[in-house]
Design a protein around this motif. Structure first.
Motif, PDB file in Angstrom:
ATOM      1  N   TYR A 174     -15.014 -18.937  11.134  1.00 56.94           N
ATOM      2  CA  TYR A 174     -14.494 -18.038  10.137  1.00 56.94           C
ATOM      3  C   TYR A 174     -14.346 -18.291   8.955  1.00 56.94           C
ATOM      4  O   TYR A 174     -13.559 -18.088   7.988  1.00 56.94           O
ATOM      5  CB  TYR A 174     -13.095 -17.903  10.646  1.00 56.94           C
ATOM      6  N   LEU A 175     -15.730 -18.996   8.421  1.00 61.01           N
ATOM      7  CA  LEU A 175     -15.691 -19.506   6.806  1.00 61.01           C
ATOM      8  C   LEU A 175     -15.934 -18.184   6.038  1.00 61.01           C
ATOM      9  O   LEU A 175     -15.195 -18.029   4.916  1.00 61.01           O
ATOM     10  CB  LEU A 175     -16.796 -20.295   6.898  1.00 61.01           C
ATOM     11  N   GLU A 176     -16.440 -17.063   6.408  1.00 65.63           N
ATOM     12  CA  GLU A 176     -16.651 -15.922   5.805  1.00 65.63           C
ATOM     13  C   GLU A 176     -15.078 -15.068   5.597  1.00 65.63           C
ATOM     14  O   GLU A 176     -14.856 -14.586   4.463  1.00 65.63           O
ATOM     15  CB  GLU A 176     -17.574 -14.956   6.236  1.00 65.63           C
ATOM     16  N   HIS A 177     -14.164 -15.253   6.629  1.00 63.65           N
ATOM     17  CA  HIS A 177     -12.830 -14.548   6.393  1.00 63.65           C
ATOM     18  C   HIS A 177     -12.357 -15.402   5.509  1.00 63.65           C
ATOM     19  O   HIS A 177     -11.324 -14.953   4.325  1.00 63.65           O
ATOM     20  CB  HIS A 177     -12.300 -14.664   7.787  1.00 63.65           C
ATOM     21  N   HIS A 178     -12.283 -16.870   5.587  1.00 61.73           N
ATOM     22  CA  HIS A 178     -11.471 -17.812   4.554  1.00 61.73           C
ATOM     23  C   HIS A 178     -11.939 -17.312   3.173  1.00 61.73           C
ATOM     24  O   HIS A 178     -11.181 -17.299   2.375  1.00 61.73           O
ATOM     25  CB  HIS A 178     -12.059 -19.281   4.801  1.00 61.73           C
ATOM     26  N   LYS A 179     -13.388 -17.046   2.827  1.00 59.25           N
ATOM     27  CA  LYS A 179     -13.838 -16.617   1.482  1.00 59.25           C
ATOM     28  C   LYS A 179     -13.110 -15.520   1.058  1.00 59.25           C
ATOM     29  O   LYS A 179     -12.598 -15.347  -0.122  1.00 59.25           O
ATOM     30  CB  LYS A 179     -15.345 -16.791   1.368  1.00 59.25           C
ATOM     31  N   GLU A 180     -13.075 -14.426   1.873  1.00 56.67           N
ATOM     32  CA  GLU A 180     -12.699 -13.324   1.584  1.00 56.67           C
ATOM     33  C   GLU A 180     -11.310 -12.985   1.289  1.00 56.67           C
ATOM     34  O   GLU A 180     -10.882 -12.763   0.255  1.00 56.67           O
ATOM     35  CB  GLU A 180     -12.954 -12.064   2.712  1.00 56.67           C
ATOM     36  N   MET A 181     -10.493 -13.813   2.011  1.00 58.57           N
ATOM     37  CA  MET A 181      -8.914 -13.875   1.786  1.00 58.57           C
ATOM     38  C   MET A 181      -8.743 -14.677   0.730  1.00 58.57           C
ATOM     39  O   MET A 181      -7.923 -14.154  -0.309  1.00 58.57           O
ATOM     40  CB  MET A 181      -8.327 -15.022   3.103  1.00 58.57           C
ATOM     41  N   ALA A 182      -9.505 -15.652   0.158  1.00 61.73           N
ATOM     42  CA  ALA A 182      -9.253 -16.355  -0.928  1.00 61.73           C
ATOM     43  C   ALA A 182      -9.316 -15.391  -2.186  1.00 61.73           C
ATOM     44  O   ALA A 182      -8.779 -15.569  -3.127  1.00 61.73           O
ATOM     45  CB  ALA A 182      -9.905 -17.922  -1.137  1.00 61.73           C
ATOM     46  N   LYS A 183     -10.742 -14.802  -2.165  1.00 60.33           N
ATOM     47  CA  LYS A 183     -11.097 -13.932  -3.309  1.00 60.33           C
ATOM     48  C   LYS A 183      -9.970 -13.063  -3.428  1.00 60.33           C
ATOM     49  O   LYS A 183     -10.112 -12.622  -4.622  1.00 60.33           O
ATOM     50  CB  LYS A 183     -12.416 -13.364  -2.669  1.00 60.33           C
ATOM     51  N   ASN A 184      -9.312 -12.464  -2.557  1.00 57.64           N
ATOM     52  CA  ASN A 184      -8.478 -11.590  -2.528  1.00 57.64           C
ATOM     53  C   ASN A 184      -6.917 -11.998  -2.896  1.00 57.64           C
ATOM     54  O   ASN A 184      -5.972 -10.972  -2.377  1.00 57.64           O
ATOM     55  CB  ASN A 184      -8.553 -10.492  -1.599  1.00 57.64           C
ATOM     56  N   GLY A 185      -6.600 -13.252  -2.953  1.00 61.28           N
ATOM     57  CA  GLY A 185      -5.462 -13.707  -3.037  1.00 61.28           C
ATOM     58  C   GLY A 185      -4.300 -13.971  -2.265  1.00 61.28           C
ATOM     59  O   GLY A 185      -3.159 -14.166  -2.447  1.00 61.28           O
ATOM     60  N   MET A 231      -5.265 -19.146   9.186  1.00 65.75           N
ATOM     61  CA  MET A 231      -3.930 -18.319   8.987  1.00 65.75           C
ATOM     62  C   MET A 231      -3.843 -18.257   7.392  1.00 65.75           C
ATOM     63  O   MET A 231      -4.256 -19.094   6.499  1.00 65.75           O
ATOM     64  CB  MET A 231      -2.988 -19.106   9.532  1.00 65.75           C
ATOM     65  N   GLY A 232      -2.885 -17.278   6.999  1.00 60.02           N
ATOM     66  CA  GLY A 232      -2.661 -16.965   5.798  1.00 60.02           C
ATOM     67  C   GLY A 232      -1.676 -15.932   5.494  1.00 60.02           C
ATOM     68  O   GLY A 232      -1.283 -15.197   6.456  1.00 60.02           O
ATOM     69  N   HIS A 233      -1.144 -15.841   4.586  1.00 55.48           N
ATOM     70  CA  HIS A 233      -0.099 -14.944   3.936  1.00 55.48           C
ATOM     71  C   HIS A 233      -0.585 -13.760   2.973  1.00 55.48           C
ATOM     72  O   HIS A 233      -1.379 -14.138   2.356  1.00 55.48           O
ATOM     73  CB  HIS A 233       1.187 -15.676   3.413  1.00 55.48           C
ATOM     74  N   PRO A 234      -0.114 -12.521   3.197  1.00 57.43           N
ATOM     75  CA  PRO A 234      -0.711 -11.580   2.215  1.00 57.43           C
ATOM     76  C   PRO A 234      -0.405 -11.734   0.716  1.00 57.43           C
ATOM     77  O   PRO A 234       0.600 -12.549   0.298  1.00 57.43           O
ATOM     78  CB  PRO A 234      -0.125 -10.501   2.578  1.00 57.43           C
ATOM     79  N   PRO A 235      -1.329 -11.170  -0.181  1.00 62.20           N
ATOM     80  CA  PRO A 235      -0.969 -11.511  -1.748  1.00 62.20           C
ATOM     81  C   PRO A 235       0.370 -10.961  -1.948  1.00 62.20           C
ATOM     82  O   PRO A 235       0.980  -9.989  -1.477  1.00 62.20           O
ATOM     83  CB  PRO A 235      -2.075 -10.831  -2.119  1.00 62.20           C
ATOM     84  N   SER A 236       1.033 -11.682  -2.827  1.00 61.37           N
ATOM     85  CA  SER A 236       2.484 -11.416  -3.423  1.00 61.37           C
ATOM     86  C   SER A 236       2.300  -9.664  -3.796  1.00 61.37           C
ATOM     87  O   SER A 236       3.408  -8.960  -3.752  1.00 61.37           O
ATOM     88  CB  SER A 236       2.862 -12.232  -4.349  1.00 61.37           C
ATOM     89  N   SER A 237       1.416  -9.336  -4.441  1.00 61.56           N
ATOM     90  CA  SER A 237       1.050  -8.197  -5.012  1.00 61.56           C
ATOM     91  C   SER A 237       1.233  -7.029  -3.836  1.00 61.56           C
ATOM     92  O   SER A 237       1.273  -5.833  -4.206  1.00 61.56           O
ATOM     93  CB  SER A 237      -0.142  -8.059  -5.715  1.00 61.56           C
ATOM     94  N   SER A 238       1.169  -7.326  -2.647  1.00 59.07           N
ATOM     95  CA  SER A 238       0.982  -6.436  -1.629  1.00 59.07           C
ATOM     96  C   SER A 238       2.437  -5.436  -1.648  1.00 59.07           C
ATOM     97  O   SER A 238       2.530  -4.521  -1.026  1.00 59.07           O
ATOM     98  CB  SER A 238       0.974  -7.220  -0.163  1.00 59.07           C
ATOM     99  N   THR A 239       3.435  -5.944  -2.342  1.00 59.20           N
ATOM    100  CA  THR A 239       4.747  -5.154  -2.231  1.00 59.20           C
ATOM    101  C   THR A 239       4.741  -4.438  -3.635  1.00 59.20           C
ATOM    102  O   THR A 239       5.903  -3.844  -3.715  1.00 59.20           O
ATOM    103  CB  THR A 239       5.916  -6.067  -2.168  1.00 59.20           C
TER     104      THR A 239
END
Length: 298
Positions: A183-194, A289-297
């Protein structure tokens, strides 16, 4: 863009011959969920690509309500037939369009050996929409490949069955490679989007073809997703659940059943004749695992 091509599984064979997930896995997800915010809630978990509900049935010990989603009605009917807690609900839905869920309504999303079939950007955007600001996304899975403790000469035979160009390799739907790489590609996409606090583990080694310094994966001391105990017979049954097998067998009737011939080949290499003999395996697996960007609210 819609979801990638999703493979078709036979639900009974899948339910009977796929591994269960380690109880400690869910405990680790809940611990991660609460680590940065002890007040993070455990009211609603959504298990996406739930299949026959293998993971969903374990979640009510930790969550007040559980929803399992899948695009296959056959899989969901099998999940319902297995029973479980009254707090579990099953909904037919693609991962990228969870239209039945309100914004900021979900505490934890789990995806058990399924996220590699998704359209990654669209899925992550939808997960961000439905997760609470304190929510958690947990993506994990096993590649199906393993390392034989007593018979390392079998490692390459199993890998060839999975990925070989003259075996199942060309028959996989697009997306399999993202699982093989932990799941490296998912990791990259999550990081790119905060996404926040991203943590990725793979076992028994880093699964990335080219290990990334920017998006590293840690190697835990033991298996973190599954610890699947098999004998040769159960290993053969597990290999029979792989989605490309039916298409391969139809195209190559001269081979017979590829999972049978592969199991025989591994047993011959190991010098084993008894199908009931236990096989010591270290299964390749990954957890992200990760948490959504703070801007999601916002």
């Amino acid at each position: 863009m819609a979801s990638r091509g999703i493979p078709v599984y036979e639900s009974t064979n899948y339910q009977d011959n796929r591994p269960n997930y380690k109880p400690s896995l869910i405990e680790a997800i809940v611990a991660f969920h609460k680590k940065s915010n002890p007040d993070a809630q455990t009211e609603l978990a959504v298990d996406i690509a739930t299949g026959t509900g293998i993971l969903a049935r374990d979640l009510p010990r930790y969550f007040s309500k559980v929803i399992g989603t899948d695009i296959s009605n056959d899989m969901l009917e099998k999940a319902r037939s297995k029973g479980g807690s009254d707090c579990i609900q099953y909904v037919q839905s693609p991962a990228e369009k969870l239209l039945f869920l309100k914004d900021n309504s979900v505490d934890v999303i789990t995806v058990a050996t399924g996220a590699h079939w998704f359209n990654i950007p669209e899925f992550l955007a939808e997960a961000r929409r439905v997760l609470k600001p304190t929510g958690t996304l947990a993506i994990f899975g096993y590649t199906g490949m393993a390392h034989f403790g007593k018979y390392p000469q079998c490692d390459a035979i199993l890998k060839d069955y999975a990925l070989g160009n003259d075996m199942l390799g060309p028959y996989w739907e697009k997306g399999r490679e993202t699982l093989v790489e932990g799941y490296l590609e998912h990791h990259k996409e999550m990081a790119k989007n905060g996404w926040v606090g991203i943590q990725r583990e793979s076992y028994p080694r880093v699964l990335d073809t080219s290990p990334s310094q920017e998006y590293p994966a840690k190697v835990p001391s033991g298996p973190n997703v599954i610890d699947f105990k098999v004998n040769w017979k159960k290993l053969r049954h597990f290999l029979s659940t792989w989605s490309p097998l039916e298409s391969y067998n139809k195209d190559h009737p001269e081979v017979g059943n590829l999972c049978d011939s592969t199991t025989r080949k591994m047993m011959q290499a190991a010098g084993v004749e008894n199908m009931d003999e236990d096989v010591e395996l270290d299964w390749e697996q990954a957890l992200l695992m990760g948490h959504p960007p703070s801007s999601s609210t916002d």
